[in-house]
Design a protein around this motif. Structure first.
Motif, PDB file in Angstrom:
ATOM      1  N   THR A 107       0.911  -1.229  -0.062  1.00  0.00           N
ATOM      2  CA  THR A 107       0.102   0.049   0.003  1.00  0.00           C
ATOM      3  C   THR A 107       0.762   1.285   0.034  1.00  0.00           C
ATOM      4  O   THR A 107       0.674   2.105  -0.677  1.00  0.00           O
ATOM      5  CB  THR A 107      -0.922   0.048   1.162  1.00  0.00           C
ATOM      6  OG1 THR A 107      -1.762  -1.364   1.118  1.00  0.00           O
ATOM      7  CG2 THR A 107      -1.744   1.334   1.192  1.00  0.00           C
ATOM      8  N   GLU A 111       1.144   4.133  -2.971  1.00  0.00           N
ATOM      9  CA  GLU A 111       0.934   5.408  -2.855  1.00  0.00           C
ATOM     10  C   GLU A 111       2.225   6.702  -3.221  1.00  0.00           C
ATOM     11  O   GLU A 111       1.944   7.368  -3.903  1.00  0.00           O
ATOM     12  CB  GLU A 111       0.614   5.764  -1.276  1.00  0.00           C
ATOM     13  CG  GLU A 111      -0.559   5.332  -0.871  1.00  0.00           C
ATOM     14  CD  GLU A 111      -0.951   5.511   0.758  1.00  0.00           C
ATOM     15  OE1 GLU A 111       0.144   6.117   1.266  1.00  0.00           O
ATOM     16  OE2 GLU A 111      -2.056   5.325   1.261  1.00  0.00           O
ATOM     17  N   GLU A 112       3.386   5.930  -3.168  1.00  0.00           N
ATOM     18  CA  GLU A 112       4.559   6.538  -3.544  1.00  0.00           C
ATOM     19  C   GLU A 112       4.706   6.632  -5.005  1.00  0.00           C
ATOM     20  O   GLU A 112       5.219   7.491  -5.400  1.00  0.00           O
ATOM     21  CB  GLU A 112       5.853   5.765  -2.698  1.00  0.00           C
ATOM     22  CG  GLU A 112       6.002   5.862  -1.592  1.00  0.00           C
ATOM     23  CD  GLU A 112       7.208   4.920  -1.040  1.00  0.00           C
ATOM     24  OE1 GLU A 112       7.399   5.111   0.321  1.00  0.00           O
ATOM     25  OE2 GLU A 112       7.646   4.186  -1.936  1.00  0.00           O
ATOM     26  N   PHE A 116      -2.727   2.566  -7.985  1.00  0.00           N
ATOM     27  CA  PHE A 116      -3.789   2.180  -7.064  1.00  0.00           C
ATOM     28  C   PHE A 116      -3.742   0.623  -6.706  1.00  0.00           C
ATOM     29  O   PHE A 116      -3.406  -0.169  -7.632  1.00  0.00           O
ATOM     30  CB  PHE A 116      -5.240   2.458  -7.299  1.00  0.00           C
ATOM     31  CG  PHE A 116      -5.683   1.899  -8.482  1.00  0.00           C
ATOM     32  CD1 PHE A 116      -6.103   0.540  -8.656  1.00  0.00           C
ATOM     33  CD2 PHE A 116      -5.882   2.397  -9.785  1.00  0.00           C
ATOM     34  CE1 PHE A 116      -6.886   0.011  -9.791  1.00  0.00           C
ATOM     35  CE2 PHE A 116      -6.438   1.962 -10.965  1.00  0.00           C
ATOM     36  CZ  PHE A 116      -7.029   0.714 -10.816  1.00  0.00           C
ATOM     37  N   LYS A 327      -5.601  -0.154   1.210  1.00  0.00           N
ATOM     38  CA  LYS A 327      -5.507   0.754   2.431  1.00  0.00           C
ATOM     39  C   LYS A 327      -6.747   0.021   3.411  1.00  0.00           C
ATOM     40  O   LYS A 327      -6.415   0.019   4.706  1.00  0.00           O
ATOM     41  CB  LYS A 327      -5.556   2.073   2.071  1.00  0.00           C
ATOM     42  CG  LYS A 327      -5.004   2.784   3.421  1.00  0.00           C
ATOM     43  CD  LYS A 327      -4.861   4.412   3.425  1.00  0.00           C
ATOM     44  CE  LYS A 327      -4.160   5.125   4.321  1.00  0.00           C
ATOM     45  NZ  LYS A 327      -3.848   6.417   4.147  1.00  0.00           N
TER      46      LYS A 327
END
Length: 351
Positions: A107, A111-112, A116, A327
């Motif tokens: 997750t 994000e980095e 998705f 997430k």
């Protein structure tokens, strides 16, 4: 429509039944690539897809933006990480990973990279699950005080699938398999619990991975939610039993999408393609506004796994909410990890 090119990491049951038919029939997707290590079974139904012999080869060569990681759970972390590092959005079959730490790392990586992760929690689109949600929202049960969600089977002999039945492989067994659905449903209905107690073991014997579990979730306001599964259940139980301060609701597990797909049904985009329900599949017993008892037989409306892929499409094209984001599903993994800990230590585990 904007066309999204997708690649399947495997063409086993998950690929054949739950993913490829919906990707093919949805006008917004195009199956560009399928991984088959030694066979070419997908050619018959999906001749437009290029067959690759490894996930690595597909990620390196295929023109795709969406990767479906539908391999055994023990490989989810490895392939999902490689797909993210290759700049691809990903859908991961449930269970997300074998433990919380893997799920959290993936997750963060997504994000980095501005990508998705969606976990394929398809049972959110089952007719019975949706009917229970409708009853909860309708308010006729009042405040829910006790609930039980079950997913039982009668499979008393080994399947021979090592990734599902080898007790030495983390992630094998019913808790990660069916438990991933039941835990997700409990969290969707009621949120994250405060603590739990679990009994997890193998009815077939210690040489096999767990095939039985019972998890008691403790919530605020004295709500208790029990999740249970057994492979020695010849006679069906009610899949959902909910009791509130105004009434009770009992719901059978009647969604038949999986069976119809296995039998060769083709999902039709934009319609309820499944066979209609014959008869009733639920019982609602409640006190009406005059405090009189009403007992009603209910019929659930069709579910549709196409709705999952429609939500994926709308997220990519229009930026709408992502279904079952990684997430969010980390919470499910925390409950599964805590259940294993509770069963091993024979004690209540705080969440």
């Amino acid at each position: 429509m904007q066309l999204i090119k997708a690649g399947l990491c495997a063409f086993g049951m998950s690929g054949k039944v739950f993913h490829a038919p919906f990707l093919k029939e949805h006008p917004g997707f195009f199956i560009s690539a399928i991984v088959e290590r030694s066979k070419e079974e997908s050619k018959e139904k999906y001749p437009e897809a290029t067959i690759y012999h490894s996930v690595e080869e597909m990620l390196k060569q295929a023109d795709i933006e969406l990767v479906i990681v539908n391999t055994p759970v023990q490989t989810h972390y490895e392939y999902a990480k490689k797909a993210l590092e290759a700049g691809k959005n990903i859908i991961v079959e449930k269970p997300f990973t074998v433990n919380v730490s893997e799920a959290e790392e993936l997750t963060v990586l997504a994000e980095e990279k501005g990508l998705f992760i969606s976990v394929y929690q398809n049972r959110r689109f089952d007719r019975d699950y949706l009917q229970v949600q409708k009853m909860i929202n309708g308010g006729k049960l009042g405040t829910i005080k006790e609930a039980e969600i079950r997913f039982d089977r009668f499979r008393t002999t080994p399947s021979g699938k090592q990734h599902k039945e080898n007790p030495d492989q983390i992630g094998s067994g019913s808790l990660h398999d069916l438990g991933a659905h039941l835990v997700d449903q409990a969290v969707q209905y009621f949120g994250y619990p405060e603590k739990l107690f679990a009994d997890v073991f193998s009815m077939k014997g210690p040489e096999f991975a767990n095939d039985y579990f019972e998890i008691l979730l403790f919530y605020k306001n004295d709500l208790r939610v029990r999740l249970k599964s057994s492979v020695f259940s010849k006679e069906a139980h009610n899949a959902y039993t909910f009791h509130g301060n105004k009434g009770s609701f009992l719901q059978e597990r009647t969604d038949n999408q999986e069976n119809e797909l296995v039998a060769g049904a083709i999902p039709v985009y934009g319609t309820d393609w499944t066979q209609p329900l014959n008869g009733t599949d639920g019982i609602l017993n409640f006190l009406n506004e005059e405090s009189e008892t009403e007992r009603v037989l209910t019929s659930s409306e069709a579910g549709n796994y196409m709705d999952y892929y429609q939500k994926i499409y709308e997220h990519i094209v229009f930026g709408y909410a992502l279904p079952s984001p990684g997430k969010e599903v980390i919470l499910n993994m925390k409950i599964i990890d805590a259940s294993l800990k509770s069963a091993k230590e024979e004690k209540i585990v705080e969440l």
